[in-house]
Design an enzyme around this catalytic site. Structure first.
Site, short mmCIF file in Angstrom:
data_model
loop_
_atom_site.label_atom_id
_atom_site.label_comp_id
_atom_site.label_asym_id
_atom_site.label_seq_id
_atom_site.Cartn_x
_atom_site.Cartn_y
_atom_site.Cartn_z
N CYS A 141 3.75 -2.21 -0.31
CA CYS A 141 4.58 -2.66 0.80
C CYS A 141 5.22 -3.99 0.45
CB CYS A 141 3.72 -2.82 2.06
SG CYS A 141 4.58 -3.47 3.50
N CYS A 142 6.51 -4.14 0.77
CA CYS A 142 7.16 -5.45 0.71
C CYS A 142 7.79 -5.72 2.07
CB CYS A 142 8.15 -5.54 -0.44
SG CYS A 142 9.63 -4.50 -0.28
N ALA A 143 8.80 -6.56 2.14
CA ALA A 143 9.33 -6.94 3.45
C ALA A 143 10.04 -5.80 4.15
CB ALA A 143 10.27 -8.14 3.31
N TYR A 172 7.12 -3.92 5.53
CA TYR A 172 6.39 -4.55 6.63
C TYR A 172 7.18 -4.52 7.93
CZ TYR A 172 4.43 -8.18 9.60
OH TYR A 172 3.92 -8.85 10.68
#
EC number: 2.9.1.3
Length: 364
Positions: free
Chosen positions: A96-98, A125
């Site tokens: 997961c990233c932004a 996220y």
């Protein structure tokens, strides 16, 4: 490689406590993260800031090139080793990233080149955060029963023992009073809300519940505040009030605030520093309500607290704390709670001792 990108997928991740390898920078993670996430960033805070500045000044291609330059050689290898170990330790996890953009895709591609296929959250996220917000709004619409009562009535324990109970204070890592802090630091507001949503989703999935059982809380629990959608529903909820004998309440408070907190502090810090932390914790709690007590009464109770601590250190007995705890309850906490309860008297649907309220709630 798999990707998760639907609302139901996101909810399933939260319900299953799926490990999330969050590759955002630490500063982003601290501002808000999912409950089962571990932070193994692609870039640290300084690297992220440098790439962000480059992006604004020179555009995306230059920023991407700078990112690859900053995360190269030994730095890249160290981070690859950490990601590889996390993937092997959490084979059912997800990246997961932004926003599900370049950072998670870069890490995913590097892992793929190393022989590890690992899925990512499409939407990142931000998508998970929107899911927790929406889930709380939706689940808060179910009926709610609040457990009320004066300090020491065992409200939290009663909630914890209900299959449809959600321990708001436990999730907030704070017991909601001047003496409410625990040894765990409170989460950021977003992380608290994410944790609350995940707990509600899991409880609802297990029970297919008809109503929630929650403690009668104010808007703030320490530094965290309840989501407005839930708080609004709680103001309309029925209240069951625990009315236990004063002596039983004192026993509970002695166990929770003196014996347990002393044990926890000494376990965490060792005997000498733990004792100092414990003393500071009690003094800080009393000091927090100094203005409401009035200076003269505060000084009297603080002197009794000092005497009780001296006795406890010398003998191990916590009995001396009754000299300041009893008047604090009778002069401050009990009148304050009764005043608050009077303002919502029409919401009270049941009163009884702890076991009676527990039985009443069970029958709902």
């Amino acid at each position: 490689m798999q990707e998760r990108h639907t609302e139901q997928d996101y909810r399933a991740l939260l319900i299953a406590d799926t490990p999330i390898i969050d590759v955002r920078a630490p500063i982003e993670f601290e501002q808000g993260a999912m409950p089962a996430a571990i932070n193994l960033p692609l870039m640290n805070n300084d690297e992220r800031a440098a790439v962000g500045t480059c992006y604004k000044q020179q555009g995306s291609d230059a920023a991407l090139a700078l990112g690859h330059k900053l995360v190269a050689g030994e730095i890249r290898q160290q981070r690859m080793d950490a990601w590889r170990a996390a993937c092997l330790q959490n084979p059912q996890g997800i990246l997961c990233c932004a926003r599900g953009g370049q950072r998670s895709h870069i890490v995913q591609s590097w892992l793929h080149a190393a022989g590890i296929d690992y899925p990512l959250v499409e939407g990142g996220y931000k998508a998970l955060r929107q899911t927790t917000i929406q889930a709380t709004i939706e689940l808060a619409q179910k009926p709610i029963v609040l457990i009320g009562g004066c300090t020491g009535c065992g409200k939290t324990l009663l909630v914890q023992q209900q299959p449809n109970g959600v321990d708001l204070e436990g999730l907030a890592r704070h017991r909601g009073s001047a003496f409410g802090r625990t040894l765990q630091p409170q989460l950021s507001q977003a992380s608290f809300e994410n944790l609350l949503a995940a707990e509600m989703l899991k409880t609802d999935a297990r029970q297919n519940l008809r109503l929630w059982v929650l403690e009668d809380e104010s808007r703030m629990i320490g530094s965290n505040h309840l989501p407005e959608c839930l708080r609004e529903r709680m103001t309309q909820a029925a209240i069951a009030v625990v009315e236990d004998p004063f002596e039983i309440r004192l026993e509970r408070l002695n166990e929770e605030y003196f014996l347990r907190m002393h044990h926890d502090f000494t376990h965490a810090y060792g005997d000498e520093q733990g004792w100092q932390e414990y003393c500071e914790y009690l003094h800080h709690g009393l000091s927090a309500i100094k203005r409401r007590l009035g200076l003269q009464r505060y000084n009297e109770l603080a002197a009794r607290l000092d005497a009780a601590l001296t006795t406890q250190l010398a003998t191990g007995s916590t009995d001396g704390h009754l000299a300041w705890l009893v008047p604090l309850l009778k002069e401050y906490y009990d009148p304050m709670y009764r005043y608050q309860l009077e303002k919502k008297a029409e919401k009270v649907v049941f009163r009884g001792e702890w076991a009676e309220v527990a039985e009443w709630v069970k029958a709902r």
